[in-house]
Design a protein around this motif. Structure first.
Motif, mmCIF file in Angstrom:
data_model
loop_
_atom_site.group_PDB
_atom_site.id
_atom_site.type_symbol
_atom_site.label_atom_id
_atom_site.label_comp_id
_atom_site.label_asym_id
_atom_site.label_seq_id
_atom_site.Cartn_x
_atom_site.Cartn_y
_atom_site.Cartn_z
ATOM 1 N N UNK A 1 -10.538 -12.019 -4.241
ATOM 2 C CA UNK A 1 -9.613 -12.256 -3.135
ATOM 3 C C UNK A 1 -8.268 -11.660 -3.531
ATOM 4 N N UNK A 2 -7.922 -10.531 -2.920
ATOM 5 C CA UNK A 2 -6.769 -9.739 -3.353
ATOM 6 C C UNK A 2 -5.614 -9.868 -2.373
ATOM 7 N N UNK A 3 -4.438 -10.134 -2.909
ATOM 8 C CA UNK A 3 -3.186 -10.129 -2.137
ATOM 9 C C UNK A 3 -2.374 -8.927 -2.613
ATOM 10 N N UNK A 4 -2.083 -8.018 -1.698
ATOM 11 C CA UNK A 4 -1.376 -6.785 -2.040
ATOM 12 C C UNK A 4 0.088 -6.902 -1.650
ATOM 13 N N UNK A 5 0.963 -6.781 -2.646
ATOM 14 C CA UNK A 5 2.406 -6.894 -2.440
ATOM 15 C C UNK A 5 3.031 -5.514 -2.619
ATOM 16 N N UNK A 6 3.820 -5.106 -1.638
ATOM 17 C CA UNK A 6 4.449 -3.785 -1.694
ATOM 18 C C UNK A 6 5.938 -3.896 -1.413
ATOM 19 N N UNK A 7 6.636 -2.802 -1.662
ATOM 20 C CA UNK A 7 8.061 -2.705 -1.370
ATOM 21 C C UNK A 7 8.297 -1.506 -0.472
ATOM 22 N N UNK A 8 9.314 -1.619 0.391
ATOM 23 C CA UNK A 8 9.699 -0.486 1.233
ATOM 24 C C UNK A 8 10.495 0.560 0.459
ATOM 25 N N UNK A 9 10.966 0.176 -0.738
ATOM 26 C CA UNK A 9 11.651 1.156 -1.576
ATOM 27 C C UNK A 9 10.609 2.003 -2.301
ATOM 28 N N UNK A 10 10.810 3.302 -2.444
ATOM 29 C CA UNK A 10 9.858 4.126 -3.207
ATOM 30 C C UNK A 10 9.905 3.774 -4.694
ATOM 31 N N UNK A 11 8.933 4.264 -5.413
ATOM 32 C CA UNK A 11 8.801 3.929 -6.831
ATOM 33 C C UNK A 11 9.946 4.478 -7.669
ATOM 34 N N UNK A 12 10.611 5.502 -7.179
ATOM 35 C CA UNK A 12 11.747 6.031 -7.936
ATOM 36 C C UNK A 12 12.940 5.081 -7.886
#
Length: 390
Positions: free
Chosen positions: A157-168
């Motif tokens: 059961x995976x919860x994917x967390x992301x950011x609107x800022x790019x990785x740089x």
């Protein structure tokens, strides 16, 4: 030389195109999601800690599950140096712009910001304070489920967390000052599933080519494992099919001179098996491939079809020779085949069950080792770092 010049021209054109796409992507964001950009030129490393409060309904057919969690994000914020908590205007401060990538719907979403406590890695003379973002949310998440070994399967059961800022601009990393946790006492799916006591959280390296975006964005996966309790399907599906199949041998009690009576027995059993499979399929996951239980049910139906064919062929023999020349040999072959297949199914079932149990024990042991490492480090971690944007 001409070929080299062409390659340089193509490379320059691709660079200009990438910069143009970046501008389009930035300009395409609506005003309500735009946050303050960093002015210090430093890349921010966000330290993540997750507490799974509740795991609710798990729907393998729709590949969804409900979850309530508390997410804590910390990062070093030089702009807060020398400021008191009551003097901070969080609306003017940098924000990691976190969202839950695979959330289908959200029932609750609470956000709090505060000045973090002093970290063990802080410089005693000139400490850089922590900014802390706390999110408590409850929602429905979409997660791919693999059912090849159903009903002896486990799910991530995976919860994917992301950011609107790019990785740089920012990256996610695990907070090594606190362990991730999951509450098993609030689990509501215990009738069908066994919730494991470990949590796996890690950053995922997502490339531009796979994501389709111009920039690469940080992705952080939180995985909770559940192991299916196979007893329900073994008692209510496999056992019923196991009992229906041997009943086909009762057709041998009917004389071969009456093939219509023989066929009525086996065809009735075959139709019963088909109807049973149709009813049971409503509660089984829909997949484009066959699961372990599907293979067993299909074998049972194929066996009934073989008995139907045997009954039809038996009518071609004379009544005084049919038992010796056809019925007895076919009875031995079909009976032996039935015993062999059922033994193989039982062996595979026991092996799959032990394999899943061993995998879960290994994952729990790895989680416990990480907890001991966090406890021994007492919060000191290589994840507390600041670097220039690349």
């Amino acid at each position: 030389m001409a070929s080299g010049d062409n390659m340089e021209a193509v490379a320059a054109s691709m660079t200009r195109m990438e910069k143009l796409l970046e501008k389009i992507e930035d300009n395409g964001r609506t005003e309500d999601v735009v946050h303050k950009k960093r002015t210090d030129g430093h890349k921010v490393y966000c330290r993540m800690r997750v507490n799974i409060i509740t795991i609710g309904d798990i729907d393998t057919i729709r590949e969804e599950f409900t979850c309530e969690l508390a997410l804590t994000v910390k990062w070093k914020e030089p702009a807060l140096k020398g400021m008191k908590a009551e003097d901070i205007d969080w609306g003017e401060q940098w924000d990691p712009r976190i969202y839950f990538f695979n959330a289908v719907s959200t029932d609750k979403y609470e956000v709090k910001k505060r000045l973090g406590l002093k970290s063990p890695d802080d410089d005693e003379d000139d400490p850089v304070p922590d900014a802390q973002l706390s999110i408590r949310m409850k929602g429905v998440f979409k997660s791919s489920m693999k059912l090849n070994e159903f009903p002896f399967d486990y799910q991530n059961l995976t919860i994917k967390i992301m950011s609107d800022w790019p990785r740089k601009v920012t990256e996610f990393c695990k907070d090594m000052s606190q362990k991730d946790s999951v509450r098993t006492d609030t689990f509501t799916g215990e009738q069908e599933w066994e919730l494991q006591k470990h949590v796996s959280a890690h950053q995922v390296e997502e490339e531009k080519m796979t994501s389709g975006a111009v920039n690469a964005y940080p992705l952080y996966n939180v995985v909770v494992n559940v192991k299916r309790k196979a007893s329900y399907y073994m008692w209510n599906v496999a056992l019923i099919m196991f009992l229906i199949t041997p009943l086909a041998f009762t057709s041998y009690a009917v004389s071969a001179d009456a093939p219509e009576d023989r066929l009525s027995v086996t065809l009735t059993l075959l139709l019963t098996a088909v109807a049973f499979k149709f009813v049971v399929s409503q509660s089984l996951p829909n997949t484009s491939y066959q699961t372990l239980l599907d293979y067993y049910v299909l074998w049972c139906m194929m066996f009934l079809c073989l008995v139907v064919v045997q009954n039809a062929v038996a009518s071609l023999f004379s009544s005084d020779k049919v038992w010796e020349h056809f019925d007895l040999p076919s009875l031995c072959v079909l009976g032996g085949l039935t015993v062999l297949v059922n033994i193989i199914f039982i062996i595979i079932s026991c092996y799959k069950s032990r394999k899943v149990g061993h995998q879960m024990q290994q994952a729990t042991s790895k989680y416990n080792d990480l907890c001991e490492e966090i406890k021994s480090n007492k919060g000191r971690s290589r994840n507390y770092k600041v670097g220039p944007m690349k």
